[in-house]
Write an enzyme that holds these catalytic residues in place. Structure first.
Site, mmCIF file in Angstrom:
data_model
loop_
_atom_site.group_PDB
_atom_site.id
_atom_site.type_symbol
_atom_site.label_atom_id
_atom_site.label_comp_id
_atom_site.label_asym_id
_atom_site.label_seq_id
_atom_site.Cartn_x
_atom_site.Cartn_y
_atom_site.Cartn_z
ATOM 1 N N LYS A 1 16.851 11.518 1.494
ATOM 2 C CA LYS A 1 16.079 12.320 2.454
ATOM 3 C C LYS A 1 16.715 13.679 2.740
ATOM 4 C CE LYS A 1 12.963 8.929 4.114
ATOM 5 N NZ LYS A 1 12.635 7.885 5.064
ATOM 6 N N ARG B 1 15.997 0.651 2.189
ATOM 7 C CA ARG B 1 14.957 1.027 1.214
ATOM 8 C C ARG B 1 15.497 2.204 0.411
ATOM 9 N NH1 ARG B 1 11.057 4.827 0.799
ATOM 10 N NH2 ARG B 1 9.053 4.223 -0.080
HETATM 11 N N1 PMM Z 1 10.285 6.496 3.859
HETATM 12 C C1 PMM Z 1 9.385 6.902 2.948
HETATM 13 C C2 PMM Z 1 8.316 6.077 2.566
HETATM 14 N N2 PMM Z 1 8.162 4.844 3.100
HETATM 15 N N3 PMM Z 1 8.902 3.163 4.559
HETATM 16 C C3 PMM Z 1 9.771 2.748 5.485
HETATM 17 N N4 PMM Z 1 9.616 1.529 6.041
HETATM 18 N N5 PMM Z 1 10.829 3.500 5.895
HETATM 19 C C4 PMM Z 1 11.054 4.753 5.391
HETATM 20 O O1 PMM Z 1 12.020 5.413 5.825
HETATM 21 C C5 PMM Z 1 10.138 5.246 4.414
HETATM 22 C C6 PMM Z 1 9.057 4.400 4.019
HETATM 23 C C7 PMM Z 1 9.541 8.256 2.343
HETATM 24 O O2 PMM Z 1 10.340 8.257 1.199
HETATM 25 P P1 PMM Z 1 9.761 8.289 -0.318
HETATM 26 O O3 PMM Z 1 8.648 9.318 -0.351
HETATM 27 O O4 PMM Z 1 10.899 8.678 -1.164
HETATM 28 O O5 PMM Z 1 9.268 6.947 -0.661
#
Ligand code: PMM
Length: 291
Positions: free
Chosen positions: A225, A264
């Site tokens: 991030k 995650r």
């Molecule tokens: N961050 C992203 C997408 N989905 N879900 C949860 N539960 N927590 C998060 O911090 C989260 C998520 C954004 O990241 P990406 O676009 O790299 O998937």
């Protein structure tokens, strides 16, 4: 360490005495960190299988980018992206979560074999979501969210970010229970980077105990991030997403030691090792083993 797991969870995961690792499969052309790399279903399926091979306990399949400023995709397009990937990964024996804010997409994903709903809006984006989760009885990740990705950067006004996020998550937990979701199903997530500029993310990580005090397992999504890019900035500006994986592993280790239920992540191998290091570390402290 005694990890509080949500229920229902596959028996081997429910028995794990360590933080779990969720590998990210973004079936999108435009995610900030890996956009377009796994957009074709076959590539996404192969990627999910590779993540499991590398040690992912669950795989999180999403068809809509949540990067800051992202616009929404149509529900049919979101479905077409995620369903074939979920079916194939579930058929291969993976524990699959669906990353969606839409109740109808979540319901179809559960039908296709997903067993966790990961809702970055914590039930706020779609009024039908909590009902679907209540009916299905599956694990529900409720993330802290203040508004859609195209406007979230303007919604980052906090008196005290830890207290405000905790209180807003407590309200989402109450809303879920009021909608018929069993409290055991719910996992809470501070939503790092969502309506949170760089400096707001560190107190949330440093005070994970304040979120754990709500009595539910906590999921942390720090992987690649922006706040890590800023931390690692050089003369040319923030470190790019692919240069944030080592920092992500460091967050995994610290979050696991602080009692996170799950992390995650995009790159699984480092975090899969880190959660085991943290478990051994904690066990040696709490168990008193000195051998
Ligand atoms: N961050 C992203 C997408 N989905 N879900 C949860 N539960 N927590 C998060 O911090 C989260 C998520 C954004 O990241 P990406 O676009 O790299 O998937």
């Amino acid at each position: 360490m005694s990890v509080l797991h949500p229920a229902p969870l596959r028996a081997d995961l429910a028995a794990a005495d360590r933080t779990l690792v969720m590998g990210v499969v973004n079936v999108t052309p435009d995610s900030f960190s890996d956009g377009g790399r796994w957009f074709e279903p076959d590539a996404a399926i192969a990627h999910g299988l590779a993540l499991i091979e590398q040690g992912a306990d669950l795989v999180d399949v999403g068809g809509e980018s949540t990067r800051p400023g992202a616009e929404r995709v149509e529900p049919d397009e979101e479905r077409a992206r995620v369903l074939p990937v979920i079916s194939a990964l579930a058929a291969a024996g993976a524990v699959v979560s669906v990353d969606t804010t839409r109740a109808a997409v979540a319901a179809d994903a559960l039908e296709a074999g997903a067993s966790v709903v990961n809702d970055v809006s914590g039930g706020l984006a779609d009024p039908a979501m909590l009902g679907v989760v209540a009916d299905a009885g599956v694990v529900y990740v409720a993330m802290h969210w203040r508004g859609p990705s195209d406007v979230m950067d303007a919604l980052a006004d906090y008196d005290d970010v830890v207290v405000d996020v905790r209180d807003e998550l407590a309200a989402r937990l109450d809303a879920a229970v009021a909608a018929g979701v069993r409290v055991e199903q719910v996992v809470l997530d501070p939503g790092l980077g969502f309506a949170k500029p760089g400096s707001d993310n560190w107190p949330l990580l440093a005070h994970l105990d304040a979120l754990r005090a709500l009595g539910r397992p906590v999921l942390i999504g720090a992987s690649r991030k922006r706040f890590l890019g800023h931390l690692l900035a050089g003369p040319d500006g923030p470190a790019p997403p692919e240069a944030r994986d080592e920092a992500t592993v460091a967050v995994t280790a610290l979050a696991a030691e602080a009692g996170a239920w799950c992390v995650r992540v995009h790159e699984v191998a480092g975090s899969a090792d880190a959660v085991r290091v943290a478990a051994a570390w904690t066990a040696a402290r709490t168990g008193g083993g000195r051998g």
